[in-house]
Design an enzyme around this catalytic site. Structure first.
Site, PDB file in Angstrom:
ATOM      1  N   ILE A   1       0.793  -1.390  -0.113  1.00 58.79           N
ATOM      2  CA  ILE A   1       0.103  -0.089   0.100  1.00 58.79           C
ATOM      3  C   ILE A   1       0.727   1.261   0.114  1.00 58.79           C
ATOM      4  O   ILE A   1       0.615   2.143  -0.724  1.00 58.79           O
ATOM      5  CB  ILE A   1      -0.907   0.043   1.122  1.00 58.79           C
ATOM      6  CG1 ILE A   1      -1.720  -1.326   1.227  1.00 58.79           C
ATOM      7  CG2 ILE A   1      -2.098   1.112   1.075  1.00 58.79           C
ATOM      8  CD1 ILE A   1      -2.646  -1.368   2.630  1.00 58.79           C
TER       9      ILE A   1
ATOM     10  N   ASN B   1      12.521  -0.661   6.489  1.00 57.37           N
ATOM     11  CA  ASN B   1      13.690  -1.586   6.836  1.00 57.37           C
ATOM     12  C   ASN B   1      14.034  -2.545   5.974  1.00 57.37           C
ATOM     13  O   ASN B   1      14.621  -3.371   6.257  1.00 57.37           O
ATOM     14  CB  ASN B   1      13.518  -1.787   8.257  1.00 57.37           C
ATOM     15  CG  ASN B   1      12.378  -2.809   8.322  1.00 57.37           C
ATOM     16  OD1 ASN B   1      11.613  -3.032   7.697  1.00 57.37           O
ATOM     17  ND2 ASN B   1      12.265  -3.246   9.760  1.00 57.37           N
TER      18      ASN B   1
ATOM     19  N   LEU C   1      12.324   1.676  12.354  1.00 57.46           N
ATOM     20  CA  LEU C   1      11.544   2.691  13.169  1.00 57.46           C
ATOM     21  C   LEU C   1      11.527   2.301  14.633  1.00 57.46           C
ATOM     22  O   LEU C   1      11.206   3.097  15.510  1.00 57.46           O
ATOM     23  CB  LEU C   1      10.172   3.079  12.660  1.00 57.46           C
ATOM     24  CG  LEU C   1       9.730   3.784  11.404  1.00 57.46           C
ATOM     25  CD1 LEU C   1       8.417   3.572  10.811  1.00 57.46           C
ATOM     26  CD2 LEU C   1      10.438   5.089  11.158  1.00 57.46           C
TER      27      LEU C   1
ATOM     28  N   SER D   1      -7.150  -1.074  10.322  1.00 54.57           N
ATOM     29  CA  SER D   1      -8.040  -2.195   9.552  1.00 54.57           C
ATOM     30  C   SER D   1      -9.381  -2.367  10.325  1.00 54.57           C
ATOM     31  O   SER D   1      -9.711  -2.224  11.517  1.00 54.57           O
ATOM     32  CB  SER D   1      -7.250  -3.453   9.951  1.00 54.57           C
ATOM     33  OG  SER D   1      -8.029  -4.652   9.608  1.00 54.57           O
TER      34      SER D   1
ATOM     35  N   TYR E   1      -1.549  -9.431  16.013  1.00 51.78           N
ATOM     36  CA  TYR E   1      -1.684  -8.266  15.085  1.00 51.78           C
ATOM     37  C   TYR E   1      -2.886  -7.328  14.990  1.00 51.78           C
ATOM     38  O   TYR E   1      -2.764  -6.133  14.984  1.00 51.78           O
ATOM     39  CB  TYR E   1      -1.617  -9.183  13.735  1.00 51.78           C
ATOM     40  CG  TYR E   1      -2.183  -8.097  12.431  1.00 51.78           C
ATOM     41  CD1 TYR E   1      -1.384  -7.143  11.903  1.00 51.78           C
ATOM     42  CD2 TYR E   1      -3.491  -8.125  11.884  1.00 51.78           C
ATOM     43  CE1 TYR E   1      -1.878  -6.156  10.886  1.00 51.78           C
ATOM     44  CE2 TYR E   1      -3.893  -7.485  11.007  1.00 51.78           C
ATOM     45  CZ  TYR E   1      -2.990  -6.454  10.348  1.00 51.78           C
ATOM     46  OH  TYR E   1      -3.729  -5.598   9.579  1.00 51.78           O
TER      47      TYR E   1
ATOM     48  N   LYS F   1      -3.404  -3.108  16.060  1.00 55.18           N
ATOM     49  CA  LYS F   1      -4.152  -2.021  15.340  1.00 55.18           C
ATOM     50  C   LYS F   1      -5.091  -1.342  16.409  1.00 55.18           C
ATOM     51  O   LYS F   1      -5.220  -0.135  16.306  1.00 55.18           O
ATOM     52  CB  LYS F   1      -4.929  -2.750  14.136  1.00 55.18           C
ATOM     53  CG  LYS F   1      -4.009  -3.030  13.169  1.00 55.18           C
ATOM     54  CD  LYS F   1      -3.396  -1.973  12.150  1.00 55.18           C
ATOM     55  CE  LYS F   1      -2.370  -2.574  11.227  1.00 55.18           C
ATOM     56  NZ  LYS F   1      -1.599  -1.482  10.621  1.00 55.18           N
TER      57      LYS F   1
ATOM     58  N   PHE G   1     -10.663  -1.983   4.477  1.00 58.68           N
ATOM     59  CA  PHE G   1     -11.335  -3.424   4.466  1.00 58.68           C
ATOM     60  C   PHE G   1     -10.190  -4.280   3.792  1.00 58.68           C
ATOM     61  O   PHE G   1      -8.979  -4.038   3.929  1.00 58.68           O
ATOM     62  CB  PHE G   1     -12.489  -3.398   3.651  1.00 58.68           C
ATOM     63  CG  PHE G   1     -13.713  -2.506   4.808  1.00 58.68           C
ATOM     64  CD1 PHE G   1     -14.383  -3.462   5.223  1.00 58.68           C
ATOM     65  CD2 PHE G   1     -13.530  -1.177   5.079  1.00 58.68           C
ATOM     66  CE1 PHE G   1     -15.117  -3.197   6.260  1.00 58.68           C
ATOM     67  CE2 PHE G   1     -14.392  -1.034   6.120  1.00 58.68           C
ATOM     68  CZ  PHE G   1     -15.222  -1.943   6.674  1.00 58.68           C
TER      69      PHE G   1
ATOM     70  N   ARG H   1     -16.289 -10.272   1.934  1.00 62.02           N
ATOM     71  CA  ARG H   1     -15.636  -9.221   2.144  1.00 62.02           C
ATOM     72  C   ARG H   1     -15.752  -8.010   1.251  1.00 62.02           C
ATOM     73  O   ARG H   1     -16.481  -8.231   0.338  1.00 62.02           O
ATOM     74  CB  ARG H   1     -13.977  -9.594   1.910  1.00 62.02           C
ATOM     75  CG  ARG H   1     -13.614 -10.945   3.058  1.00 62.02           C
ATOM     76  CD  ARG H   1     -13.064 -10.170   4.282  1.00 62.02           C
ATOM     77  NE  ARG H   1     -12.710 -11.499   5.169  1.00 62.02           N
ATOM     78  CZ  ARG H   1     -13.238 -12.224   5.688  1.00 62.02           C
ATOM     79  NH1 ARG H   1     -14.760 -12.369   5.517  1.00 62.02           N
ATOM     80  NH2 ARG H   1     -12.727 -13.429   6.262  1.00 62.02           N
TER      81      ARG H   1
ATOM     82  N   GLY I   1     -10.474 -18.750  12.904  1.00 62.24           N
ATOM     83  CA  GLY I   1     -10.256 -17.216  13.038  1.00 62.24           C
ATOM     84  C   GLY I   1     -10.783 -16.214  11.957  1.00 62.24           C
ATOM     85  O   GLY I   1     -10.920 -14.972  12.039  1.00 62.24           O
TER      86      GLY I   1
HETATM   87  C1  UD1 Z   1      -6.909 -11.000   6.426  1.00 57.14           C
HETATM   88  C2  UD1 Z   1      -6.348 -10.838   7.809  1.00 57.14           C
HETATM   89  C3  UD1 Z   1      -6.692  -9.597   8.523  1.00 57.14           C
HETATM   90  C4  UD1 Z   1      -5.988  -8.605   7.528  1.00 57.14           C
HETATM   91  C5  UD1 Z   1      -6.368  -8.841   6.114  1.00 57.14           C
HETATM   92  C6  UD1 Z   1      -5.386  -7.762   5.421  1.00 57.14           C
HETATM   93  C7  UD1 Z   1      -6.811 -13.104   8.812  1.00 57.14           C
HETATM   94  C8  UD1 Z   1      -7.663 -14.073   9.716  1.00 57.14           C
HETATM   95  N1  UD1 Z   1      -7.309 -12.097   8.804  1.00 57.14           N
HETATM   96  O1  UD1 Z   1      -8.378 -10.674   6.317  1.00 57.14           O
HETATM   97  O2  UD1 Z   1      -6.522  -9.409   9.909  1.00 57.14           O
HETATM   98  O3  UD1 Z   1      -6.290  -7.222   8.243  1.00 57.14           O
HETATM   99  O4  UD1 Z   1      -6.050 -10.008   5.772  1.00 57.14           O
HETATM  100  O5  UD1 Z   1      -5.639  -8.037   4.100  1.00 57.14           O
HETATM  101  O6  UD1 Z   1      -5.895 -13.611   8.139  1.00 57.14           O
HETATM  102  N2  UD1 Z   1      -9.658 -17.414   1.291  1.00 57.14           N
HETATM  103  C9  UD1 Z   1      -9.821 -18.541   0.767  1.00 57.14           C
HETATM  104  N3  UD1 Z   1      -8.865 -19.209   0.338  1.00 57.14           N
HETATM  105  C10 UD1 Z   1      -7.446 -18.773   0.419  1.00 57.14           C
HETATM  106  C11 UD1 Z   1      -7.351 -17.397   1.208  1.00 57.14           C
HETATM  107  C12 UD1 Z   1      -8.276 -16.560   1.532  1.00 57.14           C
HETATM  108  O7  UD1 Z   1     -10.872 -18.935   0.763  1.00 57.14           O
HETATM  109  O8  UD1 Z   1      -6.323 -19.414  -0.038  1.00 57.14           O
HETATM  110  C13 UD1 Z   1     -10.920 -16.750   1.741  1.00 57.14           C
HETATM  111  C14 UD1 Z   1     -10.560 -16.563   3.389  1.00 57.14           C
HETATM  112  O9  UD1 Z   1     -11.302 -17.434   3.961  1.00 57.14           O
HETATM  113  C15 UD1 Z   1     -11.526 -14.772   3.369  1.00 57.14           C
HETATM  114  C16 UD1 Z   1     -11.056 -14.366   2.116  1.00 57.14           C
HETATM  115  O10 UD1 Z   1     -10.779 -15.398   1.050  1.00 57.14           O
HETATM  116  O11 UD1 Z   1     -12.864 -15.318   3.526  1.00 57.14           O
HETATM  117  C17 UD1 Z   1     -10.342 -13.266   2.247  1.00 57.14           C
HETATM  118  O12 UD1 Z   1      -9.211 -13.806   2.851  1.00 57.14           O
HETATM  119  P1  UD1 Z   1      -7.812 -12.598   3.106  1.00 57.14           P
HETATM  120  O13 UD1 Z   1      -7.219 -12.180   1.914  1.00 57.14           O
HETATM  121  O14 UD1 Z   1      -6.931 -13.820   4.058  1.00 57.14           O
HETATM  122  O15 UD1 Z   1      -8.316 -11.669   3.921  1.00 57.14           O
HETATM  123  P2  UD1 Z   1      -9.046 -11.770   5.630  1.00 57.14           P
HETATM  124  O16 UD1 Z   1      -9.273 -13.166   6.048  1.00 57.14           O
HETATM  125  O17 UD1 Z   1     -10.173 -10.751   5.427  1.00 57.14           O
END
Ligand code: UD1
Length: 345
Positions: free
Chosen positions: A14, A34, A61, A127, A154, A158, A183, A236, A301
């Site tokens: 980003i 870094n 930092l 986040s 993590y 935040k 998001f 998402r 999670g």
């Molecule tokens: C993750 C982090 C979140 C962080 C964000 C940054 C976790 C639990 N949360 O969020 O703290 O702020 O990234 O972008 O890791 N998915 C699959 N298969 C995959 C990868 C992902 O089905 O191989 C699904 C996940 O279950 C989720 C969605 O895709 O429903 C998005 O996943 P991801 O990109 O990892 O983001 P977050 O889980 O929303």
């Protein structure tokens, strides 16, 4: 030329896109990184896009004196955009002190130095993870929704960092801040000169999708198809990294030039939720590439569904995400292809 802005973590995903948009808007940028999770080559990409090479200092930092030296060397710095942080959820569970030290001490050092060097404003990368799983009546989630206990160190960094900023300004420190709650940032610059470069096996959806599409990974696993959503997969709010970068330019203008509350919080998303399945279908449609995938058990999670109410960012910040999802997914694919062409992946 406008003010000089310090972008911490400016060689990251980003941070690099934000540096491009700041330079396009006329700001002078000093990057501090870094290089723990990025490469100095990213600066070449930024220069190729904008024609301007940002100043770069390889500084950690956590090191107060080294950080202070940056402000001594660049006395024109008026604002900070603070991206530099460790961000892997799983790693943070295994190494909590690394996360707490890195993410908290870095911010504390910057805040402590701001008044001394007459730095007026700091934009902080937060986040939507701070909302946890919002209740049904809190979806789409607004900035006023309750903060829930973090599910990982993590996420906790935040939340704590938001509180540190609030407390410091409440104590009378003569600075201002805008906290941006992102998001899910995805995609890459349309030139494909900069993008996301995950270390090892990607944890996030889009890098896994593009690496699977190009053959680095055999198959994408969709984590869970029994969620309480229309197609059973998680939802998402996927926000294009270039749109997100532009939100930082708006936030910087606001914090430096407008007479506003000293701390403000904005959700930065599209306002629309997409299921994992919809993203995959969208990717196939946008690129014409067939993606091998199958369902797998839920990932521990994971939040079932979250997307943002972004009215405040639209109306108060004067910013709106406007890139169609097909273009966003195509940009991620173009980036993956350029990594292959350059022999990087
Ligand atoms: C993750 C982090 C979140 C962080 C964000 C940054 C976790 C639990 N949360 O969020 O703290 O702020 O990234 O972008 O890791 N998915 C699959 N298969 C995959 C990868 C992902 O089905 O191989 C699904 C996940 O279950 C989720 C969605 O895709 O429903 C998005 O996943 P991801 O990109 O990892 O983001 P977050 O889980 O929303």
């Amino acid at each position: 030329m406008k003010e000089t802005i310090l972008v911490t973590g400016g060689t990251g995903f980003i941070g690099s896109h934000t540096t491009v948009e700041l330079q396009n808007a006329g700001y002078e940028v000093v990057i501090v990184d870094n290089l723990s999770n990025s490469s100095a080559d990213v600066i070449d990409g930024i220069e190729k896009i904008t024609g301007i090479r940002p100043a770069f200092e390889q500084v950690d930092l956590r090191d107060f004196d080294a950080t202070e030296n940056v402000f001594k060397k660049y006395p024109a710095i008026k604002g900070i955009i603070h991206f530099a942080a460790s961000k892997a959820v799983g790693e943070s569970v295994e190494k909590p002190l690394l996360y707490y030290r890195n993410n908290l001490v870095s911010l504390i050092n910057l805040l402590e130095l701001m008044p001394k060097y007459d730095v007026k404003g700091i934009i902080f990368s937060s986040s939507c993870t701070v909302y946890g799983q919002p209740t049904a009546e809190n979806l789409p989630v607004t900035e006023a929704a309750p903060i829930q206990k973090a599910l990982s160190p993590y996420g906790n960094t935040k939340q704590i960092n938001e509180e540190i900023i609030q407390d410091y300004i409440h104590s009378g420190a003569n600075i201002k801040s805008i906290i941006l709650r992102y998001f899910n940032p995805i995609g890459a610059h349309p030139t494909a000169f900069i993008g996301e470069l995950p270390n090892g096996v990607p944890m996030n959806l889009i890098p896994f999708v593009t690496q699977t599409a190009i053959g680095i990974r055999k198959e994408l696993k969709i984590f869970g198809n029994d969620y309480n959503t229309a197609d059973g997969t998680c939802i998402r709010d996927y926000i294009y990294v270039v749109d997100l970068a532009k939100a930082h330019v708006k936030a910087m203008e606001r914090v430096l030039e407008k007479d506003t509350d000293p701390v403000e919080v904005f959700n930065i998303g599209t306002g629309t939720g997409l299921s994992t399945l919809e993203v995959i279908q969208g990717f196939e449609k946008a690129t014409g590439v067939k993606l091998p995938w199958s369902y797998a058990p839920r990932r521990e999670g994971d939040i079932e569904k979250v997307w943002g109410n972004v009215d405040k960012a639209n109306n108060v910040l004067g910013w709106k995400a406007d890139t169609p999802i097909e273009d966003v997914l195509a940009s991620a694919w173009k980036w993956q292809c350029s990594l292959r062409e350059r022999g990087i992946m």
